[in-house]
Design a protein around this motif. Structure first.
Motif, PDB file in Angstrom:
ATOM      1  N   LEU A 167       5.981  -3.018  -5.978  1.00 34.78           N
ATOM      2  CA  LEU A 167       5.237  -3.385  -4.772  1.00 34.78           C
ATOM      3  C   LEU A 167       6.059  -3.070  -3.515  1.00 34.78           C
ATOM      4  O   LEU A 167       5.577  -2.458  -2.561  1.00 34.78           O
ATOM      5  N   ASN A 170       6.292   0.625  -2.841  1.00 35.52           N
ATOM      6  CA  ASN A 170       5.098   1.106  -2.134  1.00 35.52           C
ATOM      7  C   ASN A 170       5.170   0.770  -0.655  1.00 35.52           C
ATOM      8  O   ASN A 170       4.830   1.579   0.202  1.00 35.52           O
ATOM      9  N   ALA A 174       5.215   3.296   2.410  1.00 33.26           N
ATOM     10  CA  ALA A 174       4.181   3.274   3.456  1.00 33.26           C
ATOM     11  C   ALA A 174       4.807   3.164   4.837  1.00 33.26           C
ATOM     12  O   ALA A 174       4.250   3.647   5.818  1.00 33.26           O
ATOM     13  N   VAL A 181       1.224   8.066   1.492  1.00 38.94           N
ATOM     14  CA  VAL A 181       1.016   6.963   0.550  1.00 38.94           C
ATOM     15  C   VAL A 181      -0.479   6.732   0.344  1.00 38.94           C
ATOM     16  O   VAL A 181      -0.934   6.453  -0.768  1.00 38.94           O
ATOM     17  N   ARG A 182      -1.267   6.906   1.390  1.00 38.42           N
ATOM     18  CA  ARG A 182      -2.728   6.757   1.250  1.00 38.42           C
ATOM     19  C   ARG A 182      -3.291   7.832   0.322  1.00 38.42           C
ATOM     20  O   ARG A 182      -4.231   7.593  -0.429  1.00 38.42           O
ATOM     21  N   ILE A 186      -3.284   4.414  -2.448  1.00 37.71           N
ATOM     22  CA  ILE A 186      -2.898   3.035  -2.115  1.00 37.71           C
ATOM     23  C   ILE A 186      -3.552   2.655  -0.793  1.00 37.71           C
ATOM     24  O   ILE A 186      -3.554   3.433   0.169  1.00 37.71           O
ATOM     25  N   ASN A 187      -4.124   1.460  -0.759  1.00 36.07           N
ATOM     26  CA  ASN A 187      -4.838   0.999   0.432  1.00 36.07           C
ATOM     27  C   ASN A 187      -3.838   0.501   1.470  1.00 36.07           C
ATOM     28  O   ASN A 187      -3.442  -0.665   1.472  1.00 36.07           O
ATOM     29  N   VAL A 188      -3.408   1.409   2.353  1.00 36.54           N
ATOM     30  CA  VAL A 188      -2.352   1.060   3.308  1.00 36.54           C
ATOM     31  C   VAL A 188      -2.801   0.024   4.351  1.00 36.54           C
ATOM     32  O   VAL A 188      -2.069  -0.916   4.628  1.00 36.54           O
ATOM     33  N   MET A 191      -2.464  -3.241   2.898  1.00 37.93           N
ATOM     34  CA  MET A 191      -1.045  -3.544   2.737  1.00 37.93           C
ATOM     35  C   MET A 191      -0.430  -4.023   4.056  1.00 37.93           C
ATOM     36  O   MET A 191       0.379  -4.953   4.090  1.00 37.93           O
TER      37      MET A 191
END
Lengths: 289, 322
Positions: A167, A170, A174, A181-182, A186-188, A191
């Motif tokens: 985690l 990530n 980000a 990263v998106r 991954i839902n930036v 985050m």
């Protein structure tokens, strides 16, 4: 030399250092993801203390559940602030984030001052942590020892999550390159919201911890946040561990100053900031900014 | 990335004409104030804050540096001037000189420290430095701690003008404000000002063109701090006291608010902002802490929807430079 008094001041210093560490840690995490210096951090710390106070006096919920519930409640409040306001600042100059969160701090503190004045509300130490132990060289109130140790554990846990888990990896990725990263799915934005909630939750936790020691006051975070800014300038915001160590170290220095030269205890952190800027402008652990 | 000032319209010939017209209108309005029956104390106070905000705006609007500690110049100059007038019995002009010189020295010292970091760190450092001074003033005897310096004699300026007379004092304050305003106007439109703007837009490029940007920033900071100190010295004659309120971080926040409402990086924005905010404080004085809440709300609204400020929006709408 009066060792009892010296160790007592050192303990006070360690406690203040715990709060500096928890707050500057949150500031660093938030700055990493949102590129915002959260001026409302002090106000949210105060809200943590008030949340504990309300839980006890309105709902009859004691210290131990409050230690978890208050940071969650304030963290959710923070996430609402992020979704409704802070997210619109992405792409603008960093300074707008400072101005916006300064405005939020004024609103929060002003509202609390209207209803609770400026004086302190008492919050009792939980029964399990009352009393103290005589360590021979000093008398240690159990609650104060608990605050230092618990804060240290929370700080190290936060460091572990960010530096040593998937985690956290990530999260750090980000921070470096959100677009890439998106692309990995991954839902930036989510985050970012959770990161703000985490940082704010840490501040609220510090607020709960300080409630039995410093009383619950609407302006309890207003001056503290300025000291924490100086801590952040000294430590730099590049490293999580750096924030923790700097926070505790400056608390200890402040405690020593209270014993040896009490007149300077309010200003010693700022004076150290000046010295650090003259010797190593980029801060002790940070990268130049 | 958008810089903090969206009001950076290049100033062609027409722009300078617009500014001249606006300046003449502003001066004419301010000159007739004593004849209109408007409470002169309010206008004098607003003028002091206008000059203060103009000085602050020189730094952020044209240099891109956000100082969150400008209250230290207001408060320090206030203390120095008040002390010189009351304890040393100086004449007003010498008292002002003491305040301005003191804040200039303060600006040199704090500037050398603060310009070592950029952007967000610069704001935090200036805030911390002003908090440091706040605690110093809280403890040193000459400021009289929580009480402040009170009952300051106003005296005769140059031995001629009786500053205890409201109308005379008003025109003296107005003259001081206009002098400061014109100095800032001249600075912005000088080669020095152009370099400053280029640093705001792109510091790396300015460095690569051979400019020693740190020196330009330091000079802008010193000029801004000194003029803010001038405003603080003038304010002593209006309020007849010098207190910790003027050094507190809430005051620094107010200076930022005034400039933000009026329009960051606009010439007349800080003046308009000062009148708006000081008037608001007068009308809402009875509402206690709600004033703080309203100020916070204005901050939030300005940042989210109204970043150009009042004058910036007007200038943008009419495509003028103000």
């Amino acid at each position: 030399m009066n060792y009892q008094a010296l160790f007592a001041q050192l303990l006070v210093g360690l406690i203040n250092g715990s709060f500096y560490a928890l707050l500057s840690l949150g500031l660093a995490v938030i700055f990493g993801m949102l590129n915002i210096i959260n001026f409302a951090h002090g106000a949210l710390y105060m809200m943590g203390a008030f949340a504990a106070y309300f839980l006890l006096n309105v709902a009859g919920i004691g210290y131990w559940p409050a230690l978890i519930l208050a940071p969650i409640a304030v963290g959710i409040f923070g996430m609402i602030l992020e979704r409704t306001m802070l997210q619109w600042l992405s792409g603008l100059d960093h300074l707008y984030g400072l101005l916006l969160t300064f405005g939020m701090a004024l609103i929060i503190q002003g509202v609390f001052q209207n209803y609770f004045g400026s004086s302190g509300l008492p919050y009792a130490i939980p029964d399990e942590l009352k009393g103290g132990v005589n360590l021979g060289f000093m008398f240690l109130p159990i609650y104060r020892g608990w605050v230092v140790i618990f804060s240290l554990i929370v700080c190290i846990a936060t460091w572990f999550v960010i530096e040593r888990t998937r985690l956290g990896a990530n999260l750090r990725a980000a921070t470096e390159n959100p677009t890439l990263v998106r692309a990995f799915g991954i839902n930036v934005p989510r985050m970012i919201t959770l990161t703000y909630g985490l940082g704010v939750g840490l501040a609220a936790l510090a607020g709960v911890l300080s409630a039995p020691i410093n009383q619950v006051r609407p302006l309890m975070g207003a001056d503290l946040i300025i000291v924490v800014f100086a801590v952040v300038v000294i430590g730099g915001m590049g490293s999580i561990m750096g924030s923790i160590i700097t926070g505790f170290a400056l608390g200890i220095v402040e405690g020593l100053t209270k014993y040896f030269y009490p007149e300077a205890s309010n200003t010693v952190v700022f004076v150290l900031m000046v010295l650090v800027l003259l010797v190593k402008p980029s801060g002790l652990t940070g990268r130049a900014a | 990335m958008t810089t903090i000032t969206e009001n950076s319209i290049p100033t062609p010939r027409r722009g300078i004409r617009d500014e001249m017209v606006a300046f003449v209108i502003m001066t004419a309005l301010l000159l007739v104030v004593p004849l209109t029956g408007v409470y002169p104390f309010f206008v004098m106070q607003a003028l002091c804050f206008a000059l203060l905000a103009c000085a602050f705006n020189l730094l952020i609007g044209y240099g891109g540096l956000l100082s969150f500690g400008h209250a230290m110049f207001l408060g320090s100059a206030g203390y120095f001037t008040a002390h010189a007038l009351k304890v040393w019995g100086f004449a007003p002009e010498l008292g002002i000189l003491v305040g301005v010189a003191g804040s200039a020295v303060l600006a040199v010292v704090t500037g050398l420290i603060a310009i070592r970091r950029q952007g967000i760190y610069f704001a935090m450092i200036t805030l911390a430095l002003s908090q440091l001074l706040f605690f110093v003033y809280l403890q040193t005897p000459f400021t009289h701690g929580e009480d402040g310096i009170q009952g300051i004699p106003q005296g005769y300026l140059f031995g001629l003008f009786n500053l205890a007379k409201p109308t005379t004092l008003y025109y003296v304050i107005l003259a001081g404000f206009l002098a400061g305003f014109l100095l800032i106007y001249r600075t912005i439109n000088s080669p020095f000002g152009e370099v400053l703007k280029s640093i705001r837009e792109n510091e790396q490029r300015a460095i690569s063109l051979g400019y020693k940007t740190d020196q330009y920033k330091l000079l802008a900071y010193i000029l801004s701090g000194t003029l803010a100190g001038f405003a603080g010295s003038l304010k002593v004659f209006v309020a007849q006291n010098a207190s910790l309120t003027d050094v507190h971080w809430t005051m620094s926040g107010e200076i930022v608010l005034i400039t933000l409402v009026g329009g960051l990086g606009t010439l007349f924005g800080p003046v308009v902002g000062a009148f708006v905010i000081i008037a608001m404080q007068q009308y809402l004085a009875g509402f206690g802490q709600w004033v703080t809440v309203i100020q916070g709300a204005i901050f939030v609204i300005c940042v989210l929807t109204f970043r150009r400020g009042i004058v910036g929006e007007i200038a943008h709408y009419f495509k003028r430079s103000l």
